[in-house]
Design a protein around this motif. Structure first.
Motif, PDB file in Angstrom:
ATOM      1  N   MET A 406       0.851  -1.205   0.000  1.00 24.66           N
ATOM      2  CA  MET A 406       0.000   0.000   0.000  1.00 24.66           C
ATOM      3  C   MET A 406       0.877   1.242   0.000  1.00 24.66           C
ATOM      4  SD  MET A 406      -3.000  -0.571   2.756  1.00 24.66           S
ATOM      5  CE  MET A 406      -3.169  -2.198   3.434  1.00 24.66           C
ATOM      6  N   LEU A 407       1.869   1.260   0.894  1.00 21.90           N
ATOM      7  CA  LEU A 407       2.729   2.442   0.984  1.00 21.90           C
ATOM      8  C   LEU A 407       3.563   2.599  -0.275  1.00 21.90           C
ATOM      9  CD1 LEU A 407       3.778   2.172   4.718  1.00 21.90           C
ATOM     10  CD2 LEU A 407       2.340   3.917   3.687  1.00 21.90           C
ATOM     11  N   ASP A 408       4.011   1.465  -0.842  1.00 22.68           N
ATOM     12  CA  ASP A 408       4.789   1.534  -2.078  1.00 22.68           C
ATOM     13  C   ASP A 408       3.978   2.142  -3.214  1.00 22.68           C
ATOM     14  OD1 ASP A 408       6.983   0.534  -0.918  1.00 22.68           O
ATOM     15  OD2 ASP A 408       6.764  -1.523  -1.657  1.00 22.68           O
ATOM     16  N   SER A 409       2.679   1.898  -3.193  1.00 22.56           N
ATOM     17  CA  SER A 409       1.858   2.468  -4.263  1.00 22.56           C
ATOM     18  C   SER A 409       1.321   3.837  -3.861  1.00 22.56           C
ATOM     19  CB  SER A 409       0.742   1.505  -4.650  1.00 22.56           C
ATOM     20  OG  SER A 409       0.105   1.001  -3.514  1.00 22.56           O
ATOM     21  N   ASN A 410       1.938   4.457  -2.849  1.00 19.76           N
ATOM     22  CA  ASN A 410       1.639   5.844  -2.458  1.00 19.76           C
ATOM     23  C   ASN A 410       0.186   6.060  -2.075  1.00 19.76           C
ATOM     24  OD1 ASN A 410       4.315   6.816  -3.044  1.00 19.76           O
ATOM     25  ND2 ASN A 410       3.766   6.517  -5.190  1.00 19.76           N
ATOM     26  N   ILE A 411      -0.338   5.140  -1.298  1.00 18.61           N
ATOM     27  CA  ILE A 411      -1.752   5.248  -0.913  1.00 18.61           C
ATOM     28  C   ILE A 411      -2.048   6.563  -0.202  1.00 18.61           C
ATOM     29  CG2 ILE A 411      -1.355   3.966   1.241  1.00 18.61           C
ATOM     30  CD1 ILE A 411      -4.167   2.803   0.885  1.00 18.61           C
ATOM     31  N   MET A 412      -1.067   7.069   0.580  1.00 23.58           N
ATOM     32  CA  MET A 412      -1.311   8.275   1.362  1.00 23.58           C
ATOM     33  C   MET A 412      -1.421   9.524   0.482  1.00 23.58           C
ATOM     34  SD  MET A 412      -2.004   7.254   4.105  1.00 23.58           S
ATOM     35  CE  MET A 412      -1.751   6.621   5.729  1.00 23.58           C
ATOM     36  N   ASN A 413      -1.000   9.427  -0.770  1.00 22.11           N
ATOM     37  CA  ASN A 413      -1.095  10.579  -1.666  1.00 22.11           C
ATOM     38  C   ASN A 413      -2.505  10.723  -2.252  1.00 22.11           C
ATOM     39  OD1 ASN A 413       0.355  12.754  -2.541  1.00 22.11           O
ATOM     40  ND2 ASN A 413       0.815  11.851  -4.532  1.00 22.11           N
ATOM     41  N   CYS A 414      -3.329   9.719  -2.031  1.00 20.83           N
ATOM     42  CA  CYS A 414      -4.697   9.770  -2.569  1.00 20.83           C
ATOM     43  C   CYS A 414      -5.487  10.832  -1.828  1.00 20.83           C
ATOM     44  CB  CYS A 414      -5.370   8.411  -2.407  1.00 20.83           C
ATOM     45  SG  CYS A 414      -7.136   8.450  -2.721  1.00 20.83           S
ATOM     46  N   MET A 415      -6.193  11.681  -2.569  1.00 20.45           N
ATOM     47  CA  MET A 415      -6.988  12.723  -1.908  1.00 20.45           C
ATOM     48  C   MET A 415      -8.470  12.382  -1.940  1.00 20.45           C
ATOM     49  SD  MET A 415      -6.682  15.698  -4.739  1.00 20.45           S
ATOM     50  CE  MET A 415      -7.126  15.411  -6.436  1.00 20.45           C
ATOM     51  N   GLU A 416      -8.778  11.167  -2.334  1.00 19.60           N
ATOM     52  CA  GLU A 416     -10.154  10.651  -2.286  1.00 19.60           C
ATOM     53  C   GLU A 416     -11.114  11.502  -3.110  1.00 19.60           C
ATOM     54  OE1 GLU A 416     -11.074  10.197   1.860  1.00 19.60           O
ATOM     55  OE2 GLU A 416      -9.183   9.178   2.235  1.00 19.60           O
ATOM     56  N   CYS A 417     -10.636  11.987  -4.261  1.00 19.65           N
ATOM     57  CA  CYS A 417     -11.479  12.839  -5.098  1.00 19.65           C
ATOM     58  C   CYS A 417     -12.579  12.034  -5.771  1.00 19.65           C
ATOM     59  CB  CYS A 417     -10.638  13.540  -6.153  1.00 19.65           C
ATOM     60  SG  CYS A 417      -9.873  12.422  -7.336  1.00 19.65           S
ATOM     61  N   GLY A 418     -12.365  10.709  -5.902  1.00 16.12           N
ATOM     62  CA  GLY A 418     -13.426   9.878  -6.456  1.00 16.12           C
ATOM     63  C   GLY A 418     -13.396   9.698  -7.961  1.00 16.12           C
ATOM     64  N   CYS A 419     -12.373  10.244  -8.637  1.00  8.92           N
ATOM     65  CA  CYS A 419     -12.309  10.090 -10.094  1.00  8.92           C
ATOM     66  C   CYS A 419     -12.234   8.622 -10.505  1.00  8.92           C
ATOM     67  CB  CYS A 419     -11.088  10.822 -10.648  1.00  8.92           C
ATOM     68  SG  CYS A 419     -11.280  12.590 -10.620  1.00  8.92           S
ATOM     69  N   CYS A 420     -11.415   7.833  -9.780  1.00 11.73           N
ATOM     70  CA  CYS A 420     -11.220   6.427 -10.156  1.00 11.73           C
ATOM     71  C   CYS A 420     -12.537   5.663 -10.074  1.00 11.73           C
ATOM     72  CB  CYS A 420     -10.152   5.776  -9.295  1.00 11.73           C
ATOM     73  SG  CYS A 420     -10.373   5.985  -7.521  1.00 11.73           S
ATOM     74  N   ALA A 421     -13.223   5.842  -8.940  1.00 12.83           N
ATOM     75  CA  ALA A 421     -14.470   5.108  -8.761  1.00 12.83           C
ATOM     76  C   ALA A 421     -15.529   5.592  -9.748  1.00 12.83           C
ATOM     77  CB  ALA A 421     -14.972   5.266  -7.332  1.00 12.83           C
ATOM     78  N   PHE A 422     -15.493   6.891 -10.059  1.00 10.50           N
ATOM     79  CA  PHE A 422     -16.442   7.422 -11.039  1.00 10.50           C
ATOM     80  C   PHE A 422     -16.224   6.763 -12.392  1.00 10.50           C
ATOM     81  CE2 PHE A 422     -17.537  10.350 -14.445  1.00 10.50           C
ATOM     82  CZ  PHE A 422     -18.835  10.695 -14.107  1.00 10.50           C
ATOM     83  N   ALA A 423     -14.953   6.614 -12.779  1.00 13.70           N
ATOM     84  CA  ALA A 423     -14.644   6.103 -14.110  1.00 13.70           C
ATOM     85  C   ALA A 423     -14.788   4.593 -14.211  1.00 13.70           C
ATOM     86  CB  ALA A 423     -13.224   6.514 -14.493  1.00 13.70           C
ATOM     87  N   CYS A 424     -14.773   3.891 -13.079  1.00 12.93           N
ATOM     88  CA  CYS A 424     -14.689   2.420 -13.112  1.00 12.93           C
ATOM     89  C   CYS A 424     -15.922   1.789 -13.757  1.00 12.93           C
ATOM     90  CB  CYS A 424     -14.522   1.875 -11.702  1.00 12.93           C
ATOM     91  SG  CYS A 424     -14.377   0.090 -11.656  1.00 12.93           S
ATOM     92  N   PRO A 425     -15.754   1.031 -14.853  1.00 19.00           N
ATOM     93  CA  PRO A 425     -16.924   0.412 -15.480  1.00 19.00           C
ATOM     94  C   PRO A 425     -17.459  -0.763 -14.654  1.00 19.00           C
ATOM     95  CG  PRO A 425     -14.938  -0.223 -16.647  1.00 19.00           C
ATOM     96  CD  PRO A 425     -14.523   0.772 -15.596  1.00 19.00           C
ATOM     97  N   ALA A 426     -16.619  -1.310 -13.775  1.00 18.16           N
ATOM     98  CA  ALA A 426     -17.068  -2.442 -12.972  1.00 18.16           C
ATOM     99  C   ALA A 426     -17.684  -1.972 -11.657  1.00 18.16           C
ATOM    100  CB  ALA A 426     -15.904  -3.400 -12.717  1.00 18.16           C
ATOM    101  N   ASN A 427     -17.870  -0.636 -11.503  1.00 21.24           N
ATOM    102  CA  ASN A 427     -18.473  -0.066 -10.296  1.00 21.24           C
ATOM    103  C   ASN A 427     -17.779  -0.487  -9.012  1.00 21.24           C
ATOM    104  OD1 ASN A 427     -20.705   1.425 -11.385  1.00 21.24           O
ATOM    105  ND2 ASN A 427     -21.508  -0.543 -12.011  1.00 21.24           N
ATOM    106  N   ARG A 428     -16.479  -0.637  -9.072  1.00 21.84           N
ATOM    107  CA  ARG A 428     -15.776  -1.059  -7.860  1.00 21.84           C
ATOM    108  C   ARG A 428     -15.689   0.109  -6.879  1.00 21.84           C
ATOM    109  NH1 ARG A 428     -14.011  -5.822  -8.046  1.00 21.84           N
ATOM    110  NH2 ARG A 428     -12.422  -5.611  -6.443  1.00 21.84           N
TER     111      ARG A 428
END
Lengths: 455, 313
Positions: A406-428
């Motif tokens: 998690m830390l290696d993938s810079n999880i703490m840099n996420c600002m939870e803007c929601g773009c990823c979940a908005f774009a996800c076609p699988a509604n993850r």
């Protein structure tokens, strides 16, 4: 360091972002001041930082603008009464995030009597400004609620040369800042120029999304004002894309500077202020009335009469919705804030805090959630992430509870803007998963802390 | 307020894309190639496509039932696999062989590794390779275009297996020559590829880099690049197979590295191996390398660098 500051003609390139529906239904409607509610409940946690302690007792008589909560901590802003009346009770209430916080309930006498101690602050230099800002109770009104005096107090080792005014308002539905610009342009102009002078800044960039042409016109008049002899205040139309209002994205778009990971805007030489914060600050300098009112966008397909309302801090959500004609249909989801980053709350008995800027109520049709399906590795979340992360990889690490990954993938840099979940076609539920991961890491840190101290 | 509210994590809005819509777009993009195959190889090809799609969907359905998991045939991914596999077969193959290929694709390659998104190689290509190794004769016997109009037509070779000047560029573009069902008509494939790019289903990086690399490699080796690109399964592979989400990198530079690898391997295999075709093997080989490519090309997170970038003056 004497470098010439330039003004961009068009925004610099930023990564990611998504096109969310605008739905700015309330942009054309004049804001309405709500009548004084019979009682307000003001929570003692209205900002990032230390929670305030109530400084009044049950039975005390208070007036508008009187301090009712404060704390000696640095990262903290005092909380003022928003009505005049009697303190009825002091106990725990539920905050929008579900936690329990102290709150002061004041029964209004309907007079809105101003506290006698209120007088316009005398501001001659920066330290006066910081003191006045703290006393005004101002926190970042864009939603984060970061105490403004902390933001304006630039550490001496950092060189800040640019003030960015955030009028992006990229969340769907919300038009509170838009209306602020149209209805309160004097305050914005006064705020911008006083802040620029006191902080000694040579460049002010007003970033505004181009889906608000009337606001751009008003702001242009401000920027072209003759007070600005050297043309140091300029406006930058941004393309309407989410999340331009996010601090780091806005700084990149306006100045092409990158805020280093885990650092503050001042590390990139910038201060970002929300337009409502600037307007409030100007009014406070003139009148000395602290932050006790807030402009709130009330919208959503379950609301009878969507509009912007100006309400005293601590007003019950239910009262505001009733003022807007109540529910048109049975609401199935109630959101404090915008649909991309706001918090869904379980009922409408909560209270407005300083940093709230919208209440949205949706019917079953809008509120229903799609079941998530398997990740098909389409990479849309990677393309959408404004922080250049790989959300699907972070989520995989979270699923495996692998803190190192998690830390290696810079999880703490996420600002939870929601773009990823908005774009996800699988509604993850990507953002939800990332929040979970951050919690795991924070818990881990807490668990390891005593061990390290013991050594 | 008596009724229960939904309380969920933000964002409360979702885009209206879905896995099913994406798969439907892929199917639509394959329609031109399918029509071309029916025109070139006759109604028999439609039968073969039908058999492949039906058996893939059936396999998927049974698999999920046996594994006691949710049925996933609604996402149309099995239809895409069936269609792609059919387009990779010669028209006069025994349908039972095709069914066997479908079982390999769906049961072994896709579902045994966890279903959609979890397979480490492209199911249709893996199945094609299994068939190629198991039934080399059936898989490498091609009939000439429009054979169904002339019943006595003899078996023909694909442009790759024959003399490099046997076919003109026009013939290659129109696909009026022997080969697998869907690989012959270059125009239909390019049309489908454009549709996918316009609909933002695929990024143009993989097909463009793949085709470009193949062209450059052909030049280096001394082959005719346009002939190499237009013949064999290269276009079908570059546009529809190499861009498979599950088995291609999700990072931008990963896509570039992957496509370059595919292009180089394809031409090397075509020139130096004793098979006429190298697309399937090169894509499968690069599929296997995807996790490595991805971890090597993870994008730099915003603000990750030590020194903040200065402003451009």
């Amino acid at each position: 360091m004497e470098t010439k500051l330039t003004f961009p003609k068009k925004p610099y390139r930023t990564h990611g972002g998504v096109h969310v529906p605008h739905r700015k239904n309330t942009a054309g409607k004049q804001s309405v001041e709500m009548p004084v509610p019979s009682s307000v409940t003001i929570t003692m946690s209205q900002h990032i930082g230390a929670v305030c302690k109530p400084v009044v007792k049950v039975g005390d008589t208070v007036a508008v603008g009187q301090v009712i909560g404060d704390n000696d901590a640095y990262v903290c802003a005092p909380i003022h009464s928003s009505v005049s009346g009697t303190v009825k009770k002091i106990d725990k209430v539920t905050a929008p995030d579900g936690s329990k916080v102290d709150a002061v309930t004041i029964e209004s006498d309907g007079e809105m009597r101003l506290y006698e101690g209120i007088k316009p602050p005398v501001i001659n230099n920066l330290s006066d400004l910081l003191k006045a800002t703290r006393e005004s109770g101002l926190v970042g009104l864009g939603g984060a609620g970061f105490p403004a005096h902390v933001k304006l107090n630039i550490p001496p080792d950092k060189e800040v040369d640019t003030l960015i005014i955030n009028v992006a308002e990229c969340e769907p539905y919300i038009t509170a800042d838009h209306r602020e610009v149209l209805e309160n342009s004097w305050a914005i102009m006064s705020g911008v120029y006083s802040l620029k002078d006191i902080l000694g800044l040579k460049r002010v960039i007003i970033g505004v999304e181009n889906n608000k042409p009337d606001a751009i016109k008003v702001l242009k008049a401000i920027a072209d004002n003759e007070v600005d002899k050297y043309d140091e205040v300029r406006i930058l139309p941004l393309k309407a894309s989410y999340p331009y209002g996010a601090e780091k994205v806005l700084i990149k778009a306006c100045t092409n500077r990158t805020v280093p990971m885990g650092k503050l805007p001042s590390d990139a030489g910038c201060i970002v202020m929300n337009v409502a914060s600037i307007a409030f600050l100007a009014e406070y300098m003139k009148t000395g009335i602290p932050l006790t009112k807030k402009r709130i966008t009330v919208d959503g397909d379950a609301i009878e009469n969507p509009q912007n309302v100006i309400v005293p801090v601590g007003t019950c959500v239910k009262d505001i919705i009733d003022f807007c004609g109540g529910y048109k249909e049975e609401p199935k989801k109630l959101i404090m804030g915008g649909p991309m980053m706001g918090a869904a709350v379980s009922d409408d008995s909560l209270f407005i805090a300083k940093q709230n800027n919208a209440i949205l109520a949706f019917t079953e049709k809008e509120a229903r959630l799609q079941e998530p399906s398997a990740c098909i590795r389409c990479g849309r979340c990677v393309d959408a992430c404004p922080m250049c992360l790989v959300p699907t990889a972070i989520c995989k690490a979270v699923d495996q509870k692998d803190t190192k990954a998690m830390l290696d993938s810079n999880i703490m840099n996420c600002m939870e803007c929601g773009c990823c979940a908005f774009a996800c076609p699988a509604n993850r539920h990507l953002v939800n998963n990332i929040r979970l991961g951050k919690q795991i890491i924070n818990n881990e840190k807490k668990r390891l802390m005593p061990l390290k101290e013991g050594k | 307020m008596e009724n229960k509210m939904y309380v969920s994590s933000s964002p409360h809005f979702r885009s209206n894309s879905s896995t099913t819509k994406i798969m439907l777009d892929v199917i639509i993009a394959l329609v031109p190639a399918t029509i071309a195959s029916v025109i070139i190889f006759g109604p028999l090809s439609l039968m073969l496509i039908g058999v492949c799609i039906a058996s893939c969907v059936l396999c998927e359905y049974i698999c999920r039932k046996v594994m006691k998991r949710d049925t996933t045939i609604g996402d149309l991914s099995a239809v895409v696999t069936g269609l792609l596999l059919a387009l990779n077969l010669p028209v006069n193959i025994n349908p039972l062989i095709a069914v066997f290929g479908c079982i390999v694709a769906i049961v072994v390659v896709k579902q045994m590794f966890g279903g959609i998104g979890m397979n480490f190689v492209n199911p249709a290509l893996a199945a094609r390779i299994v068939l190629l190794v198991s039934f080399p004769n059936a898989m490498m016997t091609w009939v000439d275009a429009f054979f169904y109009k002339a019943p006595d037509a003899v078996a023909s070779a694909t442009p790759l297996a024959s003399d490099p000047s046997a076919y003109s560029y026009t013939q290659l573009l129109l696909g009026t020559h022997g080969g697998s069902l869907g690989e012959t008509c270059a125009i239909a494939l390019i049309l489908g590829g454009l549709y996918l790019v316009v609909r933002k289903v695929i990024s143009p990086i993989i097909p463009c880099v793949y085709i470009l690399t193949s062209g450059v490699m052909s030049l280096i080796i001394g082959q005719d690049p346009i002939y190499q690109i237009l013949s064999g399964g290269l276009l079908l592979g570059a546009i529809f197979m190499a861009t498979d989400y599950a088995t291609s990198p999700i990072t931008k530079w990963g896509k570039v590295v992957y496509a370059v690898g595919c292009g180089v391997l394809t031409i090397l295999l075509r020139t130096y191996s004793n098979m006429p075709e190298g697309v399937s093997f090169s894509i499968i080989l690069m599929n296997i390398l995807v996790p490595l490519i991805e971890s090597a090309t993870t994008p730099k997170a915003f603000g990750k660098e030590k020194k903040a970038k200065g402003e451009k003056k």
